[in-house]
Write a protein that holds these residues in place. Structure first.
Motif, PDB file in Angstrom:
ATOM      1  N   TYR A 291       1.775  10.610  -6.112  1.00 17.02           N
ATOM      2  CA  TYR A 291       1.560   9.287  -6.050  1.00 17.02           C
ATOM      3  C   TYR A 291       2.913   8.262  -6.071  1.00 17.02           C
ATOM      4  CZ  TYR A 291       1.371   4.606  -8.993  1.00 17.02           C
ATOM      5  OH  TYR A 291       1.820   3.200  -9.170  1.00 17.02           O
TER       6      TYR A 291
ATOM      7  N   PHE B   7       8.446   2.003   5.617  1.00 14.67           N
ATOM      8  CA  PHE B   7       7.184   3.121   4.579  1.00 14.67           C
ATOM      9  C   PHE B   7       8.468   3.642   3.873  1.00 14.67           C
ATOM     10  CE2 PHE B   7       3.905   6.070   4.146  1.00 14.67           C
ATOM     11  CZ  PHE B   7       3.353   5.109   3.484  1.00 14.67           C
ATOM     12  N   THR B   8       8.686   3.824   2.488  1.00 17.38           N
ATOM     13  CA  THR B   8       9.152   5.047   2.013  1.00 17.38           C
ATOM     14  C   THR B   8       8.307   6.220   2.514  1.00 17.38           C
ATOM     15  OG1 THR B   8       7.256   4.692  -0.046  1.00 17.38           O
ATOM     16  CG2 THR B   8       9.910   3.078   0.082  1.00 17.38           C
TER      17      THR B   8
ATOM     18  N   SER C 126       7.227  -2.817   1.694  1.00 14.81           N
ATOM     19  CA  SER C 126       6.399  -2.368   1.801  1.00 14.81           C
ATOM     20  C   SER C 126       5.425  -4.094   1.993  1.00 14.81           C
ATOM     21  CB  SER C 126       5.451  -2.410   0.940  1.00 14.81           C
ATOM     22  OG  SER C 126       5.821  -2.763  -0.475  1.00 14.81           O
TER      23      SER C 126
ATOM     24  N   MET D  79      -5.890  -6.162  -3.436  1.00 14.58           N
ATOM     25  CA  MET D  79      -5.006  -5.104  -2.104  1.00 14.58           C
ATOM     26  C   MET D  79      -6.657  -4.427  -2.059  1.00 14.58           C
ATOM     27  SD  MET D  79      -1.906  -3.204  -2.276  1.00 14.58           S
ATOM     28  CE  MET D  79      -1.965  -0.863  -2.622  1.00 14.58           C
TER      29      MET D  79
ATOM     30  N   GLU E  62       8.639  -0.140  -5.517  1.00 16.24           N
ATOM     31  CA  GLU E  62       9.257  -0.921  -5.978  1.00 16.24           C
ATOM     32  C   GLU E  62       8.893  -0.325  -7.325  1.00 16.24           C
ATOM     33  OE1 GLU E  62       6.010  -1.356  -4.576  1.00 16.24           O
ATOM     34  OE2 GLU E  62       5.550  -3.646  -4.475  1.00 16.24           O
TER      35      GLU E  62
ATOM     36  N   PRO F 181      -5.548   6.110  -2.566  1.00 12.89           N
ATOM     37  CA  PRO F 181      -6.652   6.724  -3.234  1.00 12.89           C
ATOM     38  C   PRO F 181      -7.188   7.352  -2.428  1.00 12.89           C
ATOM     39  CG  PRO F 181      -7.037   4.101  -3.159  1.00 12.89           C
ATOM     40  CD  PRO F 181      -5.940   4.643  -2.354  1.00 12.89           C
ATOM     41  N   TRP F 182      -7.952   8.821  -3.705  1.00 11.53           N
ATOM     42  CA  TRP F 182      -8.967   9.806  -2.519  1.00 11.53           C
ATOM     43  C   TRP F 182      -9.727  10.463  -3.927  1.00 11.53           C
ATOM     44  CZ3 TRP F 182      -6.647  14.865  -2.242  1.00 11.53           C
ATOM     45  CH2 TRP F 182      -5.495  15.464  -2.292  1.00 11.53           C
TER      46      TRP F 182
ATOM     47  N   PHE G 199      -0.648  14.650  -0.209  1.00 13.16           N
ATOM     48  CA  PHE G 199      -0.984  13.362  -0.001  1.00 13.16           C
ATOM     49  C   PHE G 199      -1.467  13.186  -1.251  1.00 13.16           C
ATOM     50  CE2 PHE G 199      -4.021  17.631   1.731  1.00 13.16           C
ATOM     51  CZ  PHE G 199      -2.905  17.493   2.861  1.00 13.16           C
ATOM     52  N   GLY G 200      -1.070  11.455  -0.761  1.00 10.86           N
ATOM     53  CA  GLY G 200      -0.573   9.967  -1.357  1.00 10.86           C
ATOM     54  C   GLY G 200      -1.059   9.292  -1.034  1.00 10.86           C
ATOM     55  N   ALA G 201      -0.663   7.731  -1.326  1.00 11.44           N
ATOM     56  CA  ALA G 201      -0.432   6.460  -0.386  1.00 11.44           C
ATOM     57  C   ALA G 201      -1.495   5.803  -0.843  1.00 11.44           C
ATOM     58  CB  ALA G 201       0.655   6.765   0.848  1.00 11.44           C
TER      59      ALA G 201
ATOM     60  N   PRO H 198       7.636   8.126  -3.206  1.00 11.56           N
ATOM     61  CA  PRO H 198       6.587   8.721  -3.344  1.00 11.56           C
ATOM     62  C   PRO H 198       7.465   9.097  -4.440  1.00 11.56           C
ATOM     63  CG  PRO H 198       7.139   9.061  -1.277  1.00 11.56           C
ATOM     64  CD  PRO H 198       7.662   7.906  -1.436  1.00 11.56           C
TER      65      PRO H 198
ATOM     66  N   ASP I 196      -1.964  -0.395 -10.116  1.00 11.77           N
ATOM     67  CA  ASP I 196      -3.205   0.471 -10.502  1.00 11.77           C
ATOM     68  C   ASP I 196      -3.837   0.579 -11.453  1.00 11.77           C
ATOM     69  OD1 ASP I 196      -2.225   1.113  -7.925  1.00 11.77           O
ATOM     70  OD2 ASP I 196      -0.513   1.609  -8.064  1.00 11.77           O
TER      71      ASP I 196
ATOM     72  N   THR J  58       1.583  -2.621 -11.712  1.00 13.86           N
ATOM     73  CA  THR J  58       1.706  -1.910 -10.666  1.00 13.86           C
ATOM     74  C   THR J  58       0.496  -2.303  -9.476  1.00 13.86           C
ATOM     75  OG1 THR J  58       0.295  -0.262 -11.644  1.00 13.86           O
ATOM     76  CG2 THR J  58       3.191   0.473 -11.300  1.00 13.86           C
TER      77      THR J  58
HETATM   78  O1  DLL Z   1       2.122   4.177  -0.579  1.00 12.56           O
HETATM   79  C1  DLL Z   1       3.878   5.678  -1.389  1.00 12.56           C
HETATM   80  C2  DLL Z   1       3.649   6.759  -0.992  1.00 12.56           C
HETATM   81  C3  DLL Z   1       4.030   7.194   0.370  1.00 12.56           C
HETATM   82  C4  DLL Z   1       3.205   7.519  -2.376  1.00 12.56           C
HETATM   83  C5  DLL Z   1       3.472   8.360  -0.175  1.00 12.56           C
HETATM   84  C6  DLL Z   1       2.909   8.679  -1.688  1.00 12.56           C
HETATM   85  C7  DLL Z   1       2.435   9.501  -0.558  1.00 12.56           C
HETATM   86  P1  DLL Z   1       3.288   2.007  -1.046  1.00 12.56           P
HETATM   87  O2  DLL Z   1       3.458   1.303   0.220  1.00 12.56           O
HETATM   88  O3  DLL Z   1       5.016   1.029  -1.680  1.00 12.56           O
HETATM   89  O4  DLL Z   1       4.186   2.961  -1.710  1.00 12.56           O
HETATM   90  O5  DLL Z   1       2.351   1.176  -1.687  1.00 12.56           O
HETATM   91  C8  DLL Z   1       2.388   2.307  -2.712  1.00 12.56           C
HETATM   92  O6  DLL Z   1      -0.235   2.694  -3.108  1.00 12.56           O
HETATM   93  O7  DLL Z   1       0.481   0.907  -5.691  1.00 12.56           O
HETATM   94  C9  DLL Z   1      -0.912   2.567  -5.075  1.00 12.56           C
HETATM   95  O8  DLL Z   1      -1.545   1.422  -4.855  1.00 12.56           O
HETATM   96  C10 DLL Z   1      -1.375   3.415  -3.458  1.00 12.56           C
HETATM   97  N1  DLL Z   1      -0.809   4.818  -4.521  1.00 12.56           N
HETATM   98  C11 DLL Z   1       0.050   5.027  -3.460  1.00 12.56           C
HETATM   99  N2  DLL Z   1      -0.229   6.921  -4.065  1.00 12.56           N
HETATM  100  C12 DLL Z   1      -1.123   7.160  -4.123  1.00 12.56           C
HETATM  101  C13 DLL Z   1      -1.904   8.265  -4.999  1.00 12.56           C
HETATM  102  C14 DLL Z   1       4.045   4.088  -0.940  1.00 12.56           C
HETATM  103  N3  DLL Z   1      -1.954   9.256  -4.728  1.00 12.56           N
HETATM  104  C15 DLL Z   1       0.809   1.729  -3.946  1.00 12.56           C
HETATM  105  N4  DLL Z   1      -3.041   7.978  -5.156  1.00 12.56           N
HETATM  106  C16 DLL Z   1       0.490   2.082  -5.555  1.00 12.56           C
HETATM  107  C17 DLL Z   1      -4.012   6.128  -4.966  1.00 12.56           C
HETATM  108  C18 DLL Z   1      -1.412   5.910  -4.538  1.00 12.56           C
HETATM  109  N5  DLL Z   1      -3.017   4.976  -4.832  1.00 12.56           N
END
Ligand code: DLL
Length: 436
Positions: free
Chosen positions: A235, A139-140, A91, A330, A239, A214-215, A210-212, A243, A302, A300
């Motif tokens: 979430y 991307f994961t 990432s 970020m 690292e 904030p919403w 849904f994630g990845a 997900p 977060d 994190t």
């Molecule tokens: O975003 C992993 C992921 C993929 C999570 C699909 C959920 C669904 P990274 O690209 O490393 O991994 O980004 C991680 O994304 O530290 C948060 O800031 C943000 N993030 C991930 N999920 C949420 C969520 C993936 N549900 C970074 N709500 C994290 C708010 C989220 N922020």
């Protein structure tokens, strides 16, 4: 089925503590012996694995930061030889370098189980058809959801991101019952459906994962109304695993952290002090089952709140509130993590522009758009429009290849961007995700 691993998901608190302590001890010993970077860090802090006997000793351990992964790029933080690593994801880092993460086969299996537990807690079953519109690749999101859904025996449609018109057609034709994508993309899909004359009644969707990014609660309501499904928050971060670090169960009272794999803490991001249950602060995770990349006390950035109370659903794991922001700068734009410093490192390479810039982010028709305004160097200011446009094109191309997403580039007059007297304010985010 209500649980995937009932024993672990409903384990009593004392037994969970025991398991966490035992796994923490093993992990700390393993990283100390196998990762020179960790051994050095622990020596500097004056501790050895013998000092870590239970989770009460967790706060003695030093933190790990995103920059530590960058400094040991690409594989320097791995605790296993590369020959045992079966997959690598990545990432964005804070500069041009990616944050690289690795998995052994056992890590992939645990990850699949974590995602499976999450999906089942939201009501997904093996009879579901799961449309995965998270990106596949480094991307994961895509592969993470894919393996988890396959693990429970659901039918997976690995669509990945993009080509929205085709996505809508596939949702209709294949009768997907579960949609996995970023919440902003879910709304974009709803717009595309409207344009194509497809209604929510034409689809069979019942659950959204849904994630990845904030919403807000308002966005959840909008998505639910427009797509005719129940929306769940998932979430995770690469690292720690990807997900599936945590997810809402059907009670939707926070997100269940998979506590037998990850220990969560909340700290004050400034003082780094551990805060008591119920306080808002920065989430810190320690991986206690990972083989290839077991990060210790990973910051994190977060912001959230933890509770250890048992949920009505019977799960005893620690729960976190929906992430409401970050303690750093970020941005997440169309699901892609973007650091202003990445943009800056591109700009500094070009003599035609000055390192004075502003990043404007907006949401237009449910799609994130980014415009970067950069001051021109006085020497090119009087140049022909054609020349200026060609520099804009060059910058656009390089920014896109560095960030992985497109941006509008606008060169502005010298000295037209307001200079700051303190910390530079470089980002104006007009998306107002949390109305704050
Ligand atoms: O975003 C992993 C992921 C993929 C999570 C699909 C959920 C669904 P990274 O690209 O490393 O991994 O980004 C991680 O994304 O530290 C948060 O800031 C943000 N993030 C991930 N999920 C949420 C969520 C993936 N549900 C970074 N709500 C994290 C708010 C989220 N922020």
């Amino acid at each position: 089925m209500q649980y995937w691993n009932e024993k672990m998901e409903t384990i009593d608190k004392e037994s969970l503590r025991k398991i966490q302590s035992e796994r923490l001890r093993e992990t700390v010993k393993r990283v100390y012996e196998n990762v020179p970077y960790y051994a050095e860090k622990m020596k500097k802090a004056g501790i050895t694995p013998a000092d870590i006997q239970s989770i009460d000793d967790l706060s003695k351990l030093p933190f790990t930061y995103k920059t530590d992964l960058r400094d040991n790029y690409p594989f320097g933080t791995f605790a296993t030889p590369l020959k045992d690593v079966v997959r690598v994801h990545a990432s964005s880092g804070t500069t041009g370098k990616q944050t690289v993460v690795g998995y052994t086969q056992k890590d992939i299996d645990s990850w699949s189980e974590c995602v499976a537990r999450c999906l089942i807690s939201a009501g997904v079953t093996k009879d579901d058809i799961v449309h995965v519109a998270y990106g596949y690749g480094l991307f994961t999101g895509g592969l993470g959801l894919h393996y988890g859904a396959e693990f429970i025996g659901a039918t997976v449609i690995p669509v990945s991101g993009g080509n929205t018109t085709r996505q809508v057609q596939l949702l209709k034709d294949f009768g997907a019952t579960v949609l996995c994508c970023t919440p902003s993309y879910a709304l974009y899909l709803a717009d595309e459906m409207k344009a194509a004359g497809i209604t929510k009644e034409d689809l069979k969707l019942r659950i959204g994962v849904f994630g990845a990014e904030p919403w807000s609660q308002e966005m959840r309501t909008q998505i639910e109304n427009r797509l005719g499904l129940k929306a769940y928050d998932i979430y995770g971060l690469s690292e720690i695993m990807g997900p599936g670090v945590s997810m809402n169960c059907s009670c939707q009272e926070g997100l269940h952290i998979i506590s037998d794999h990850f220990i969560a803490e909340i700290i004050d991001p400034e003082t780094e002090e551990v805060l008591p249950e119920g306080s808002k602060g920065e989430l810190v995770f320690t991986c206690i089952t990972k083989e290839a990349l077991p990060l210790i006390r990973y910051r994190t950035r977060d912001l959230s709140v933890l509770t250890h109370e048992t949920c009505i659903c019977g799960r005893t794991s620690t729960r976190m509130e929906k992430v409401t922001g970050r303690s750093d700068d970020m941005l997440i734009i169309r699901g892609v993590n973007v650091f202003p410093s990445q943009i800056e490192s591109v700009l500094l390479k070009y003599s035609e522009v000055e390192p004075h810039y502003m990043i404007y982010v907006d949401r237009v028709d449910n799609l994130d758009v980014m415009e970067i305004q950069i001051e021109m160097n006085p020497s090119i200011f009087s140049d022909q429009i054609k020349k200026i446009e060609s520099i804009e094109r060059k910058l656009r191309h390089e920014i896109e290849s560095t960030l992985g997403i497109s941006a509008r580039i606008k060169l502005v007059e010298p000295n037209s961007i307001k200079r700051s007297e303190g910390k530079a304010k470089r980002v104006v985010d007009n998306r107002k995700i949390f109305n704050s």
